[in-house]
Design an enzyme around this catalytic site. Sequence first.
Site, mmCIF file in Angstrom:
data_model
loop_
_atom_site.group_PDB
_atom_site.id
_atom_site.type_symbol
_atom_site.label_atom_id
_atom_site.label_comp_id
_atom_site.label_asym_id
_atom_site.label_seq_id
_atom_site.Cartn_x
_atom_site.Cartn_y
_atom_site.Cartn_z
ATOM 1 N N ASN A 93 89.834 28.784 30.530
ATOM 2 C CA ASN A 93 89.048 29.215 31.679
ATOM 3 C C ASN A 93 88.559 30.657 31.552
ATOM 4 O OD1 ASN A 93 88.155 29.065 34.557
ATOM 5 N ND2 ASN A 93 89.762 30.598 34.786
ATOM 6 N N TYR A 105 75.721 34.859 28.401
ATOM 7 C CA TYR A 105 76.588 33.923 29.108
ATOM 8 C C TYR A 105 76.172 32.477 28.845
ATOM 9 C CZ TYR A 105 79.281 31.836 32.912
ATOM 10 O OH TYR A 105 80.160 31.070 33.648
ATOM 11 N N LYS A 142 78.338 29.543 26.923
ATOM 12 C CA LYS A 142 78.781 28.346 27.658
ATOM 13 C C LYS A 142 78.174 27.080 27.041
ATOM 14 C CE LYS A 142 81.653 30.302 30.367
ATOM 15 N NZ LYS A 142 83.082 29.979 30.308
#
Length: 173
Positions: A84, A150, A154
């Site tokens: 996470n 980002y 991801k």
Amino acid sequence: MAIVTGATGGIGQAICHELTQAGASVLVHGNRQQAAADRLANELTVSGGSAHAFCSDLTDPAAAIQVMNIATETFGGVDLVVNNAGVTLGGLGVEQLDVKDWLQVTDINLHSVFYMCQAAIPRLRARGGGAIVNIASNIVNSLPGGSAAYATTKAGVVALTKVLSKEVAHEGI
């Protein structure tokens, strides 16, 4: 027994609470926030769960192995890894991104997931199976401007997860 990285943030805390309420022991992992990790582990324990806090820098491959060792020593093994941990530099376009920032986001959001998966697979295999949950983001569907670092990391997590499932799902992982 579960390991949750990025456990001191909002999503990580919620995951830890759900896991302990379901009866899992949890290794609460943080990067540099030992006090926050300790508070969360204490909170989980006080509410009837079993938790242990441990902080390390997962951008170092050796740290992932260390996390697996701590989890095994503390709880006797690993059944679930929730990757996470993540960071964003919202709003910075490709031209504004400093290479140092790009590397930081890549190291935390993608490399650490790879390191944890690589360290977890032999542990899960030895226990006859288990699960790896890699947290990505729906940003990979929209890819807005200002999200290069980002969104790229991801999307990499999504790809890594899909490839990994083809490599180890037949082993119960």
